[in-house]
Design an enzyme around this catalytic site. Structure first.
Site, PDB file in Angstrom:
ATOM      1  N   HIS A  84      74.604  54.776 -12.577  1.00 27.98           N
ATOM      2  CA  HIS A  84      75.540  55.855 -12.923  1.00 27.98           C
ATOM      3  C   HIS A  84      75.545  57.007 -11.925  1.00 27.98           C
ATOM      4  CE1 HIS A  84      77.927  58.362 -15.530  1.00 27.98           C
ATOM      5  NE2 HIS A  84      76.961  59.249 -15.699  1.00 27.98           N
ATOM      6  N   HIS A 105      73.031  54.812 -16.769  1.00 29.68           N
ATOM      7  CA  HIS A 105      73.573  55.334 -18.036  1.00 29.68           C
ATOM      8  C   HIS A 105      73.357  54.274 -19.110  1.00 29.68           C
ATOM      9  CE1 HIS A 105      76.237  57.016 -21.027  1.00 29.68           C
ATOM     10  NE2 HIS A 105      76.365  58.104 -20.296  1.00 29.68           N
ATOM     11  N   GLU A 150      74.275  66.431 -26.013  1.00 29.74           N
ATOM     12  CA  GLU A 150      73.927  65.173 -25.343  1.00 29.74           C
ATOM     13  C   GLU A 150      72.414  65.049 -25.321  1.00 29.74           C
ATOM     14  OE1 GLU A 150      75.672  65.074 -21.428  1.00 29.74           O
ATOM     15  OE2 GLU A 150      77.628  64.479 -22.186  1.00 29.74           O
ATOM     16  N   GLN A 191      83.440  62.067 -18.391  1.00 27.71           N
ATOM     17  CA  GLN A 191      83.902  62.057 -19.783  1.00 27.71           C
ATOM     18  C   GLN A 191      83.315  63.200 -20.609  1.00 27.71           C
ATOM     19  OE1 GLN A 191      83.156  58.243 -21.634  1.00 27.71           O
ATOM     20  NE2 GLN A 191      84.532  57.155 -20.280  1.00 27.71           N
ATOM     21  N   GLY A 192      81.961  63.166 -20.747  1.00 22.75           N
ATOM     22  CA  GLY A 192      81.277  63.996 -21.751  1.00 22.75           C
ATOM     23  C   GLY A 192      81.571  65.464 -21.615  1.00 22.75           C
ATOM     24  N   ARG A 244      68.343  63.407 -14.052  1.00 20.25           N
ATOM     25  CA  ARG A 244      69.376  64.424 -14.291  1.00 20.25           C
ATOM     26  C   ARG A 244      69.687  64.541 -15.777  1.00 20.25           C
ATOM     27  NH1 ARG A 244      75.070  64.304 -15.018  1.00 20.25           N
ATOM     28  NH2 ARG A 244      75.038  62.038 -14.750  1.00 20.25           N
ATOM     29  N   ARG A 274      68.226  60.048 -20.988  1.00 21.66           N
ATOM     30  CA  ARG A 274      68.903  58.752 -20.817  1.00 21.66           C
ATOM     31  C   ARG A 274      68.061  57.690 -20.115  1.00 21.66           C
ATOM     32  NH1 ARG A 274      74.091  60.917 -17.452  1.00 21.66           N
ATOM     33  NH2 ARG A 274      74.559  61.776 -19.475  1.00 21.66           N
TER      34      ARG A 274
HETATM   35  P1  FAD Z   1      83.056  62.791  -6.382  1.00 22.63           P
HETATM   36  O1  FAD Z   1      83.740  63.364  -7.543  1.00 22.63           O
HETATM   37  O2  FAD Z   1      82.508  61.436  -6.518  1.00 22.63           O
HETATM   38  O3  FAD Z   1      84.064  62.797  -5.140  1.00 22.63           O
HETATM   39  C1  FAD Z   1      83.725  62.166  -3.927  1.00 22.63           C
HETATM   40  C2  FAD Z   1      84.858  62.364  -2.945  1.00 22.63           C
HETATM   41  O4  FAD Z   1      84.420  61.966  -1.655  1.00 22.63           O
HETATM   42  C3  FAD Z   1      86.110  61.530  -3.235  1.00 22.63           C
HETATM   43  O5  FAD Z   1      87.235  62.334  -2.999  1.00 22.63           O
HETATM   44  C4  FAD Z   1      86.064  60.428  -2.176  1.00 22.63           C
HETATM   45  O6  FAD Z   1      87.331  59.942  -1.780  1.00 22.63           O
HETATM   46  C5  FAD Z   1      85.413  61.182  -1.029  1.00 22.63           C
HETATM   47  N1  FAD Z   1      84.786  60.300  -0.041  1.00 22.63           N
HETATM   48  C6  FAD Z   1      83.719  59.477  -0.195  1.00 22.63           C
HETATM   49  N2  FAD Z   1      83.457  58.837   0.970  1.00 22.63           N
HETATM   50  C7  FAD Z   1      84.374  59.265   1.872  1.00 22.63           C
HETATM   51  C8  FAD Z   1      84.657  58.956   3.231  1.00 22.63           C
HETATM   52  N3  FAD Z   1      83.940  58.069   3.929  1.00 22.63           N
HETATM   53  N4  FAD Z   1      85.689  59.586   3.842  1.00 22.63           N
HETATM   54  C9  FAD Z   1      86.454  60.479   3.170  1.00 22.63           C
HETATM   55  N5  FAD Z   1      86.239  60.798   1.875  1.00 22.63           N
HETATM   56  C10 FAD Z   1      85.221  60.198   1.231  1.00 22.63           C
HETATM   57  N6  FAD Z   1      78.730  64.334 -14.845  1.00 22.63           N
HETATM   58  C11 FAD Z   1      78.730  65.370 -15.716  1.00 22.63           C
HETATM   59  O7  FAD Z   1      78.165  66.420 -15.429  1.00 22.63           O
HETATM   60  N7  FAD Z   1      79.382  65.245 -16.916  1.00 22.63           N
HETATM   61  C12 FAD Z   1      80.039  64.110 -17.292  1.00 22.63           C
HETATM   62  O8  FAD Z   1      80.617  64.050 -18.363  1.00 22.63           O
HETATM   63  C13 FAD Z   1      80.019  63.012 -16.403  1.00 22.63           C
HETATM   64  N8  FAD Z   1      80.624  61.840 -16.736  1.00 22.63           N
HETATM   65  C14 FAD Z   1      80.702  60.842 -15.805  1.00 22.63           C
HETATM   66  C15 FAD Z   1      81.415  59.702 -16.111  1.00 22.63           C
HETATM   67  C16 FAD Z   1      81.573  58.697 -15.157  1.00 22.63           C
HETATM   68  C17 FAD Z   1      82.348  57.459 -15.494  1.00 22.63           C
HETATM   69  C18 FAD Z   1      80.979  58.866 -13.872  1.00 22.63           C
HETATM   70  C19 FAD Z   1      81.134  57.800 -12.839  1.00 22.63           C
HETATM   71  C20 FAD Z   1      80.238  59.996 -13.579  1.00 22.63           C
HETATM   72  C21 FAD Z   1      80.090  60.986 -14.540  1.00 22.63           C
HETATM   73  N9  FAD Z   1      79.371  62.148 -14.260  1.00 22.63           N
HETATM   74  C22 FAD Z   1      79.367  63.175 -15.165  1.00 22.63           C
HETATM   75  C23 FAD Z   1      78.818  62.380 -12.930  1.00 22.63           C
HETATM   76  C24 FAD Z   1      79.799  63.279 -12.158  1.00 22.63           C
HETATM   77  O9  FAD Z   1      81.113  62.904 -12.481  1.00 22.63           O
HETATM   78  C25 FAD Z   1      79.627  63.199 -10.669  1.00 22.63           C
HETATM   79  O10 FAD Z   1      78.279  63.328 -10.320  1.00 22.63           O
HETATM   80  C26 FAD Z   1      80.409  64.310  -9.983  1.00 22.63           C
HETATM   81  O11 FAD Z   1      81.734  64.296 -10.427  1.00 22.63           O
HETATM   82  C27 FAD Z   1      80.347  64.149  -8.479  1.00 22.63           C
HETATM   83  O12 FAD Z   1      81.244  65.053  -7.911  1.00 22.63           O
HETATM   84  P2  FAD Z   1      81.358  65.163  -6.338  1.00 22.63           P
HETATM   85  O13 FAD Z   1      82.347  66.236  -6.069  1.00 22.63           O
HETATM   86  O14 FAD Z   1      80.018  65.319  -5.735  1.00 22.63           O
HETATM   87  O15 FAD Z   1      81.884  63.731  -5.857  1.00 22.63           O
HETATM   88  C1  SIN Z   2      78.667  60.883 -20.406  1.00 25.25           C
HETATM   89  O1  SIN Z   2      79.719  61.364 -20.801  1.00 25.25           O
HETATM   90  O2  SIN Z   2      77.906  60.212 -21.090  1.00 25.25           O
HETATM   91  C2  SIN Z   2      78.280  61.117 -18.980  1.00 25.25           C
HETATM   92  C3  SIN Z   2      77.696  62.456 -18.870  1.00 25.25           C
HETATM   93  C4  SIN Z   2      76.973  62.616 -17.574  1.00 25.25           C
HETATM   94  O3  SIN Z   2      76.871  61.702 -16.773  1.00 25.25           O
HETATM   95  O4  SIN Z   2      76.462  63.719 -17.361  1.00 25.25           O
END
Ligand code: FAD
Ligand code: SIN
Length: 541
Positions: A361, A254, A137, A71-72, A396, A300
């Site tokens: 989170h 969070h 933030e 989101q953020g 983080r 946080r």
């Molecule tokens: P993800 O985006 O989680 O992707 C994981 C991928 O792995 C998915 O495609 C999934 O299908 C795949 N996968 C998992 N297991 C398997 C498997 N066994 N086989 C095949 N595929 C698999 N961070 C920020 O910096 N700013 C924000 O504003 C922020 N807001 C957030 C809000 C929410 C609600 C959440 C939950 C998190 C937020 N975060 C934020 C944290 C951030 O979104 C994540 O840390 C980041 O997006 C992780 O990215 P990633 O590419 O590592 O994994």
């Molecule tokens: C948020 O929008 O509060 C999430 C941001 C983050 O996880 O970095």
């Protein structure tokens, strides 16, 4: 000076979850296999596609990821009154003394160019006076959070990257494909994976290089912001293959997720507090100043513990976020996702308080990687939430996670290209066979085990911890493991349960081992930081 990491022995585990014989399963070949379609995996695939053929595999649709739900925004120095030095200092302060300073500097300095590139690729960050708009933030000494479509930043970033992936002929996308295990040989080389398609067919993907970008482990907790995909699969498969897991005691909670009994815990973005939202306890009293001079904008972990403590003091299940003073029209435009969410529960933010409480989170720890995104296994890279790069230390800083996934996604893709180029153009066919002995122990209902596990993790390995509950958690999880890890399952539900039990136990063990409080890890029985013994990492090898 860097202190040696504390090394703990990885619990004994079966090497593969399923039996297989490479001679009798369909096979696929690629230069570079990317597992995961979040920001890290997508960015890695785009980079690697420069001179490799790439397969992106994900267990659901491309859009289902933590990234999509972010989101953020994404943190980066985008304003002339801000500086790299300040972003670095804020990241180090929040990380409580155990960040890798070289990694912090690299990620912060690479940020602006890569965020601007995302904008050019179609993310279309929100703007102010013709420049990318930035907000604040907790823990940031300066506004530096770029956001898109208001509070739909993750979706906007993912959509832009997915468009590029879909248009790229060098990239093959395989959705609904569950990666079960990394395949390795006796010389510590990763050769690809064994996985299972949506139709239930097992398949081997042989890859010159494999990039693990499977995200986090939030679903280990009863209360979490994470979507269903976050079940620790990548962490568990890397552990089974022999990779080092690091910092597994650090689960970030969070502070503000919507508390409506019976509904799931949807995130209420921290940028709301960054833009003036106030926390009130059940008696409508402000309380954050009693806990930290930065009040609502403290890091946080501090806000989460303050909320928990205030809930205990007042005997309540939640506190409130007060946004009644926001201009209603501005609120619905700037925070469309949250506006829709609260309206669906008949909450009118101009009159009503929003009930909130903390939830699990973000997994700070992960598969240990170096500055080239390499793991300890040859040809295996990791990036994004599944990796432990050293950026975050013990906590983080908000919005540094999308940034890390972006920067290290690119690094992993680049390194994979260089590595694949060194390999022969025709891949050798490996003949491997793995058998699992039949177990006559009783079967447990995995759905029931998972519900109980998530409640146990929330209770015993949650925001505050202490020795006895952590020991109890390991005892109970070990019991479940005995009846679940000995079985062979044939669908994702079973494999996810096995992965979650594997990682939950490691997290509880790491948390019991760190007899101090640092960052997101708070021990009631050891409430002080202990730099003499613990200004370092705990690793499982
Ligand atoms: P993800 O985006 O989680 O992707 C994981 C991928 O792995 C998915 O495609 C999934 O299908 C795949 N996968 C998992 N297991 C398997 C498997 N066994 N086989 C095949 N595929 C698999 N961070 C920020 O910096 N700013 C924000 O504003 C922020 N807001 C957030 C809000 C929410 C609600 C959440 C939950 C998190 C937020 N975060 C934020 C944290 C951030 O979104 C994540 O840390 C980041 O997006 C992780 O990215 P990633 O590419 O590592 O994994
Ligand atoms: C948020 O929008 O509060 C999430 C941001 C983050 O996880 O970095």
């Amino acid at each position: 000076m860097k202190t040696e990491a504390i090394k703990l022995k990885r619990p004994d585990m079966r090497r593969y979850l399923v039996p297989f014989n490479t001679g009798s399963v369909p096979q696929m070949f690629t230069d570079c296999l990317v597992i995961g379609s979040g920001i890290a995996g997508l960015r890695a695939a785009i980079e690697a596609s420069d001179s490799c053929d790439v397969v992106v595999a994900c267990k659901a649709e491309l859009e289902e990821s933590n990234t999509w739900n972010a989101q953020g925004g994404i943190a980066s120095v985008l304003d002339s009154t801000d500086s790299f030095a300040e972003h670095i200092a804020d990241t180090l302060k929040t990380g409580c003394g155990i960040n890798d300073e070289e990694i912090v500097e690299r990620v912060v300095k690479d940020g602006p160019e890569l965020v601007t590139q995302l904008d050019k690729w179609g993310t279309e960050f929100d703007t102010h006076n013709g420049k990318i708009d930035i907000t604040r933030e907790g823990g940031h000494s300066h506004p530096r959070i770029a956001h898109a479509q208001g509070d739909c930043t993750g979706r906007a970033i993912a959509q832009a990257l997915i468009r590029k992936i879909r248009q790229n002929e060098a990239i093959t996308v395989v959705e609904n494909f569950f990666a079960i295990d990394l395949i390795t040989d006796d010389e510590n080389n990763c050769l690809g994976i064994i996985g299972c398609s949506g139709t239930g067919t097992k398949q081997i993907v042989w890859a010159k290089t494999t990039i693990l970008a499977t995200g986090g482990a939030g679903r280990l907790y009863r209360e979490t912001t994470n979507p269903n995909i976050a079940t620790a699969d990548g962490l568990a498969m890397a552990a089974r293959a022999g990779a080092v897991l690091c910092d597994m005691e650090f689960m970030q909670f969070h502070p503000t997720t919507l508390y409506i009994a019976g509904a799931s815990r949807a995130l209420i973005t921290e940028t709301l507090r960054g833009e003036g939202a106030i926390l009130l306890d059940i008696n409508r009293q402000t309380f954050m100043k009693e806990y930290h001079p930065d009040a609502e904008l403290a890091p946080r972990d501090i806000v989460s513990r303050a909320i928990l403590s205030q809930m205990l003091k007042t005997g309540s299940t939640h506190v409130y976020l007060d946004i009644r003073h926001f201009d209603k029209a501005h609120f619905s435009k700037r925070f469309p996702l949250i506006n829709e969410l609260v309206e669906s529960f008949d909450i009118d933010v101009s009159k009503d308080l929003v009930p909130v409480r903390p939830s699990a989170h973000y997994m700070v720890g992960g598969v240990k990687t170096n500055s080239s995104a390499r793991t300890g296994i040859n040809n295996l890279y990791a990036c994004g939430e599944v990796a432990s790069t050293g950026l975050h230390g013990a906590n983080r800083l908000g919005s540094n996670s999308l940034l890390e996934g972006l920067v290290f996604g690119k690094v992993a893709g680049r390194e994979a290209i260089a590595n694949a180029a060194k390999k022969p153009s025709v891949m050798s066919l490996h003949k491997l066979k793995y058998e699992v002995p039949q177990s006559d122990r009783s079967r447990l209902d995995t759905a029931d085990v998972l519900n109980s596990l998530r409640a146990l993790m929330w209770r015993n390995v949650g925001i505050t911890r202490s020795d006895q509950p952590l020991a109890e958690a390991q005892e109970i999880i070990t019991f479940w493991q005995r009846y679940v890890l000995d079985k062979v399952f044939d669908s994702p539900g079973g494999w996810e349960c096995q992965n979650m039990l594997t990682i939950a136990c490691i997290m509880a063990k790491a948390a019991q081992g760190r007899t101090e409080s640092r960052g997101v890890h708070f021990r009631k029985d050891f409430p002080e930081i202990d730099d003499k013994r613990f200004k370092t990492h705990i690793e499982f090898a």
